[in-house]
Enzyme design. Structure first.
Site, short mmCIF file in Angstrom:
data_model
loop_
_atom_site.label_atom_id
_atom_site.label_comp_id
_atom_site.label_asym_id
_atom_site.label_seq_id
_atom_site.Cartn_x
_atom_site.Cartn_y
_atom_site.Cartn_z
N PRO A 27 0.82 -1.22 0.00
CG PRO A 27 -0.06 -1.07 2.16
CD PRO A 27 0.77 -1.94 1.27
CG ASN A 100 8.11 2.38 -5.19
OD1 ASN A 100 7.51 3.32 -4.68
ND2 ASN A 100 7.77 1.85 -6.34
CG ASP A 102 9.13 -2.16 -3.19
OD1 ASP A 102 9.88 -2.41 -4.16
OD2 ASP A 102 8.12 -1.44 -3.29
#
Ligand code: ZN
Length: 245
Positions: A27, A100, A102
């Protein structure tokens, strides 16, 4: 159309935002629901919870929020990550620049990944610099009060190698991103509304022929793009790869 642009480019670069990861089930903490949940469960908005001053003043709260919301070790690369890795392999993509943290581009096989905000796959001791895996900081046995990760060598605090609010970006990474964008003839921007720093600022360095924007919703830069696609990034990139076969 996108496939043609990629095939005819000499130096294509991809710039991605949170939308690239949401399709892997990660999310966007800046989204409305992310904001709501942070306030309700932790008493602060995400920008505060992930700020340098809160990290210093309330490390327990910082690590609780960080561990419960920003480490998604089960997440898998989606069609967008895979398509970009394939393009690099085929020598059709020079670099991936991402906001990001991740590590999913690397998980998909991309090599030249410039992580503007660092990575949740890396952590280091603030005193001796020892490096640790995310699993280490998730284990309460390695943490003081069960939550603040402590170095097993020197007892220093182990922090994630991510850029917090109020902290500067890594200059080497920024310089490499600027260089990649400035020397690209095709810039594909995906999964970002370009409203968040430093995305819009970096875009100014692009002098190439073709700007492609892929985002579910409109962005302030749609008018400047040669090609603008309002759709899911995984679907769009997946279709582009198929069209090249
Ligand atoms: Zn240490």
């Amino acid at each position: 159309m996108l496939a043609d642009l990629i095939l005819h480019s000499k130096s294509a670069v991809f710039f991605g935002g949170a939308g690239v990861s949401t399709e892997s089930g990660i999310p966007d903490f800046r989204s409305e629901s992310g904001l709501y949940a942070a306030r309700r469960l932790y008493g602060y908005p995400p920008e505060e919870l992930l700020s340098h001053h809160l990290f210093k003043q309330k490390p327990e709260l910082f690590f609780r929020y960080y561990k419960e919301n920003l480490i998604a070790l089960d997440a898998k690369p989606n069609a967008a990550h895979k398509a970009l890795a394939q393009l690099e392999k085929r020598d059709l993509l020079h670099a991936v620049i991402t906001q990001n943290i991740d590590g999913l581009h690397q998980a998909a096989g991309s090599k030249n990944v410039l992580e503007l905000h660092g990575s949740n796959r890396r952590q280091y001791c603030m005193d001796c610099g020892a490096k640790y895996e995310p699993e280490y900081i998730l284990n309460p046995a390695n943490c003081s009060d069960g939550v603040i990760p402590v170095c097993k060598r020197c007892k220093g605090i182990v922090r994630p190698d991510v850029v917090l609010y109020e902290e500067g970006l890594d200059e080497t990474v920024v310089a490499a991103a600027i260089h990649a964008i400035a020397s690209a003839d095709l810039l594909i921007v995906g999964g970002t509304s370009l409203a968040v720093y430093p995305a819009a600022g970096l875009l100014r360095y692009f002098r190439g022929e073709n700007l492609v924007l892929i985002n579910k919703t409109e962005t302030a830069y749609d008018g400047a793009a040669q090609l603008c696609i309002h759709d899911a990034i995984g679907k769009v990139m997946g279709e582009a790869i198929k069209a090249m076969e």
